[in-house]
Motif scaffolding. Sequence first.
Motif, PDB file in Angstrom:
ATOM      1  N   PRO A  54       0.864  -1.170  -0.024  1.00  0.00           N
ATOM      2  CA  PRO A  54      -0.047   0.046  -0.197  1.00  0.00           C
ATOM      3  C   PRO A  54       1.135   1.185  -0.069  1.00  0.00           C
ATOM      4  O   PRO A  54       1.849   1.609   0.872  1.00  0.00           O
ATOM      5  CB  PRO A  54      -0.787  -0.051   1.289  1.00  0.00           C
ATOM      6  CG  PRO A  54      -0.896  -1.663   1.683  1.00  0.00           C
ATOM      7  CD  PRO A  54       0.484  -2.024   1.278  1.00  0.00           C
ATOM      8  N   LEU A  55       0.714   2.087  -0.827  1.00  0.00           N
ATOM      9  CA  LEU A  55       1.425   3.414  -0.940  1.00  0.00           C
ATOM     10  C   LEU A  55       1.403   4.081   0.156  1.00  0.00           C
ATOM     11  O   LEU A  55       2.164   4.817   0.538  1.00  0.00           O
ATOM     12  CB  LEU A  55       1.005   4.174  -2.537  1.00  0.00           C
ATOM     13  CG  LEU A  55       1.814   5.236  -2.730  1.00  0.00           C
ATOM     14  CD1 LEU A  55       3.222   4.905  -2.866  1.00  0.00           C
ATOM     15  CD2 LEU A  55       1.364   6.226  -4.000  1.00  0.00           C
ATOM     16  N   ARG A  56       0.211   4.589   0.668  1.00  0.00           N
ATOM     17  CA  ARG A  56       0.054   5.196   1.787  1.00  0.00           C
ATOM     18  C   ARG A  56       0.949   4.810   3.268  1.00  0.00           C
ATOM     19  O   ARG A  56       1.479   5.678   3.804  1.00  0.00           O
ATOM     20  CB  ARG A  56      -1.617   5.451   2.015  1.00  0.00           C
ATOM     21  CG  ARG A  56      -1.728   6.310   3.410  1.00  0.00           C
ATOM     22  CD  ARG A  56      -3.311   6.370   3.498  1.00  0.00           C
ATOM     23  NE  ARG A  56      -3.575   7.508   4.676  1.00  0.00           N
ATOM     24  CZ  ARG A  56      -4.739   7.497   4.877  1.00  0.00           C
ATOM     25  NH1 ARG A  56      -5.860   7.241   4.191  1.00  0.00           N
ATOM     26  NH2 ARG A  56      -5.033   8.535   5.810  1.00  0.00           N
ATOM     27  N   ALA A  57       0.731   3.606   3.255  1.00  0.00           N
ATOM     28  CA  ALA A  57       1.455   2.923   4.442  1.00  0.00           C
ATOM     29  C   ALA A  57       2.757   3.087   4.154  1.00  0.00           C
ATOM     30  O   ALA A  57       3.845   3.314   4.999  1.00  0.00           O
ATOM     31  CB  ALA A  57       1.100   1.471   4.388  1.00  0.00           C
ATOM     32  N   LEU A  59       4.578   5.315   2.302  1.00  0.00           N
ATOM     33  CA  LEU A  59       5.027   6.574   2.461  1.00  0.00           C
ATOM     34  C   LEU A  59       5.126   7.005   3.852  1.00  0.00           C
ATOM     35  O   LEU A  59       5.876   7.776   4.155  1.00  0.00           O
ATOM     36  CB  LEU A  59       4.129   7.546   1.713  1.00  0.00           C
ATOM     37  CG  LEU A  59       4.107   7.600  -0.011  1.00  0.00           C
ATOM     38  CD1 LEU A  59       3.070   8.287  -0.628  1.00  0.00           C
ATOM     39  CD2 LEU A  59       5.679   7.838  -0.426  1.00  0.00           C
ATOM     40  N   SER A  60       4.063   6.802   4.501  1.00  0.00           N
ATOM     41  CA  SER A  60       4.105   7.299   6.062  1.00  0.00           C
ATOM     42  C   SER A  60       5.128   6.722   6.899  1.00  0.00           C
ATOM     43  O   SER A  60       5.756   7.558   7.999  1.00  0.00           O
ATOM     44  CB  SER A  60       2.693   6.663   6.864  1.00  0.00           C
ATOM     45  OG  SER A  60       2.618   5.230   6.791  1.00  0.00           O
ATOM     46  N   ARG A  61       5.563   5.510   6.612  1.00  0.00           N
ATOM     47  CA  ARG A  61       7.002   4.973   7.215  1.00  0.00           C
ATOM     48  C   ARG A  61       8.088   5.438   6.460  1.00  0.00           C
ATOM     49  O   ARG A  61       9.078   5.608   7.058  1.00  0.00           O
ATOM     50  CB  ARG A  61       6.633   3.353   7.221  1.00  0.00           C
ATOM     51  CG  ARG A  61       5.577   3.059   8.056  1.00  0.00           C
ATOM     52  CD  ARG A  61       5.144   1.525   7.972  1.00  0.00           C
ATOM     53  NE  ARG A  61       4.168   0.916   8.603  1.00  0.00           N
ATOM     54  CZ  ARG A  61       2.761   1.372   8.787  1.00  0.00           C
ATOM     55  NH1 ARG A  61       2.200   2.027   7.656  1.00  0.00           N
ATOM     56  NH2 ARG A  61       1.955   0.622   9.356  1.00  0.00           N
TER      57      ARG A  61
END
Length: 257
Positions: A54-57, A59-61
Amino acid sequence: MLSTVDTAPSRVNPVAALAAALVIAVGLVLSVDWVSALTALGLELALVVALRIPLRALLSRGAVLVLAAGLTAVTILLYGERSGVVHWEFLLVTISDGSITLAIATFLRVLAIALPSVFLFIGTDPTELADGLGQLVRLPARFVIGALAGLRLVGLLGQDWRYLGYARRARGVADHGRIRRGAGQAFALLVAAIRRGSTLATAMEARGFGAYPTRTWARPASFGWRDTILICAAFVIVAVAITASVGTGHWNFIGSR
């Protein structure tokens, strides 16, 4: 919950993910050059796409990882090896061609080494990791389950910090002195964590934890073809990165410095 995310890492045994991350880290730490790091980073991004992370996960990490790599690179840039043309110098700070090259290599290498540790464990359940370490790696069950219990309590620290802040504001002692307030609140959090850990240890001992050298496991851990492919992919990434570095003449073994 991250454990419910349907991604390829969530269907891979966490032990295999840990082994793959270690293979990449050991392989890339042997040399300090930008070619092998950039090659490995490109292959890792291709693996991210293949695993449908997942791109969002990611990027957040990954934002924290990029920040840490950037700060490391800045330090190397200012205080790294002095060679070639010197572009700027002030007291102990020297920016030269050598420090710039080394800073770029360090930035890429930190990303290439740490990135697998980020995306391979997205969606991983800590309990599954403990099951794999205990059953597949044969680590002592007392150590594995104890570490898992402690890891479960880490998530409560943020909640305790908020509640301590609420309590202090309710008593009117959090209106001024931010540094002093933070130090006192941190000490209170430490005391609360020690008390909770002692309570948990007492409860585990009361239930017979560690009384016998062997134990049964509620969920069996298996090692399948996905796990084997992931570890082989890690070896391929390291092999291609080292080959590209040696082939272009940029290989710079850390022991030679």
